[in-house]
Motif scaffolding. Structure first.
Motif, short mmCIF file in Angstrom:
data_model
loop_
_atom_site.label_atom_id
_atom_site.label_comp_id
_atom_site.label_asym_id
_atom_site.label_seq_id
_atom_site.Cartn_x
_atom_site.Cartn_y
_atom_site.Cartn_z
N UNK A 45 34.76 -7.69 28.71
CA UNK A 45 34.97 -8.78 27.74
C UNK A 45 36.28 -8.56 27.00
N UNK A 46 36.81 -9.65 26.50
CA UNK A 46 37.98 -9.50 25.65
C UNK A 46 37.54 -8.87 24.33
N UNK A 47 38.50 -8.42 23.56
CA UNK A 47 38.19 -7.67 22.34
C UNK A 47 37.36 -8.49 21.36
N UNK A 48 37.66 -9.79 21.24
CA UNK A 48 36.92 -10.64 20.30
C UNK A 48 35.44 -10.74 20.71
N UNK A 49 35.19 -10.95 22.01
CA UNK A 49 33.81 -11.04 22.48
C UNK A 49 33.09 -9.71 22.30
N UNK A 50 33.79 -8.63 22.60
CA UNK A 50 33.22 -7.29 22.43
C UNK A 50 32.81 -7.07 20.98
N UNK A 51 33.70 -7.41 20.04
CA UNK A 51 33.39 -7.22 18.63
C UNK A 51 32.24 -8.12 18.20
N UNK A 52 32.17 -9.33 18.77
CA UNK A 52 31.06 -10.23 18.47
C UNK A 52 29.74 -9.59 18.90
N UNK A 53 29.75 -9.00 20.09
CA UNK A 53 28.52 -8.37 20.59
C UNK A 53 28.12 -7.18 19.73
N UNK A 54 29.08 -6.41 19.28
CA UNK A 54 28.76 -5.28 18.41
C UNK A 54 28.19 -5.81 17.09
N UNK A 55 28.76 -6.89 16.59
CA UNK A 55 28.24 -7.49 15.35
C UNK A 55 26.80 -7.94 15.54
N UNK A 56 26.47 -8.51 16.69
CA UNK A 56 25.10 -8.91 16.96
C UNK A 56 24.17 -7.69 17.01
N UNK A 57 24.68 -6.59 17.57
CA UNK A 57 23.87 -5.37 17.59
C UNK A 57 23.63 -4.85 16.18
N UNK A 58 24.60 -5.02 15.30
CA UNK A 58 24.40 -4.65 13.90
C UNK A 58 23.29 -5.51 13.30
N UNK A 59 23.30 -6.81 13.61
CA UNK A 59 22.22 -7.69 13.15
C UNK A 59 20.87 -7.20 13.64
N UNK A 60 20.80 -6.84 14.92
CA UNK A 60 19.55 -6.33 15.49
C UNK A 60 19.11 -5.07 14.75
N UNK A 105 32.46 -0.69 26.86
CA UNK A 105 32.96 0.57 26.35
C UNK A 105 33.34 1.50 27.51
N UNK A 106 32.52 1.48 28.56
CA UNK A 106 32.80 2.32 29.71
C UNK A 106 33.99 1.80 30.50
N UNK A 107 34.16 0.49 30.54
CA UNK A 107 35.29 -0.08 31.26
C UNK A 107 36.61 0.20 30.56
N UNK A 108 36.59 0.28 29.25
CA UNK A 108 37.82 0.47 28.49
C UNK A 108 37.55 1.39 27.31
N UNK A 109 37.71 2.70 27.49
CA UNK A 109 37.45 3.64 26.41
C UNK A 109 38.26 3.33 25.14
N UNK A 110 39.36 2.59 25.28
CA UNK A 110 40.13 2.23 24.09
C UNK A 110 39.31 1.35 23.15
#
Length: 140
Positions: free
Chosen positions: A76-91, A17-22
């Motif tokens: 990370x690419x957008x897909x990996x980033x979204x995957x990580x956010x999804x895992x945080x939702x699981x947590x 998120x810090x690397x790419x505010x977009x």
């Protein structure tokens, strides 16, 4: 996934998120994540400031500075980033279910139910939640 791994995962998301505010736009479609104050605090901090010192931000928001800075050259690419956010939702969902069990146990204590029985039920229910394995391994 243990607590340390959860924080590492969170640091990965924060670093991206810090690397790419977009990328903030990518998580806007996942409002469940913002129930967890850690990401909301980071998004707010980054949004409110045009410039900031990463060390000070990590210190103020209680984020592991070393983990975040390791990501400076590894967005990370957008897909990996979204995957990580999804895992945080699981947590978050697992954490919330455990809190619900603890609140129910506290309510039972307030109603003078046998504390040993409550503890046994709480241990069983929390064990089942943790054994469900809803959080899968994180990709690199």
């Amino acid at each position: 996934m243990n607590l340390e791994e959860a924080y590492e995962l969170e640091a990965l998301v924060v670093g991206n998120l810090l690397n790419d505010p977009e990328l903030k736009k990518s998580i806007a479609v996942l409002p469940e994540y913002f129930f967890d104050p850690s990401c909301a605090n980071i998004v707010e901090y980054v949004t409110e400031r045009k410039e900031y010192n990463l060390y000070d931000m990590c210190k103020e928001l209680d984020i592991n500075f070393e983990l975040v800075t390791e990501l400076a050259d590894n967005p990370a690419d957008k897909k990996t980033f979204q995957y990580r956010v999804t895992k945080l939702i699981d947590i978050f969902n697992v954490r919330e279910r455990i809190w619900d069990e603890m609140r129910a146990a506290r309510a039972a204590l307030d109603n003078n139910i046998d504390p040993i029985r409550i503890a046994s039920i709480l241990r069983t229910n929390v064990g089942k939640i943790l054994d469900q394995g809803t959080i899968s391994a994180v990709s690199d």
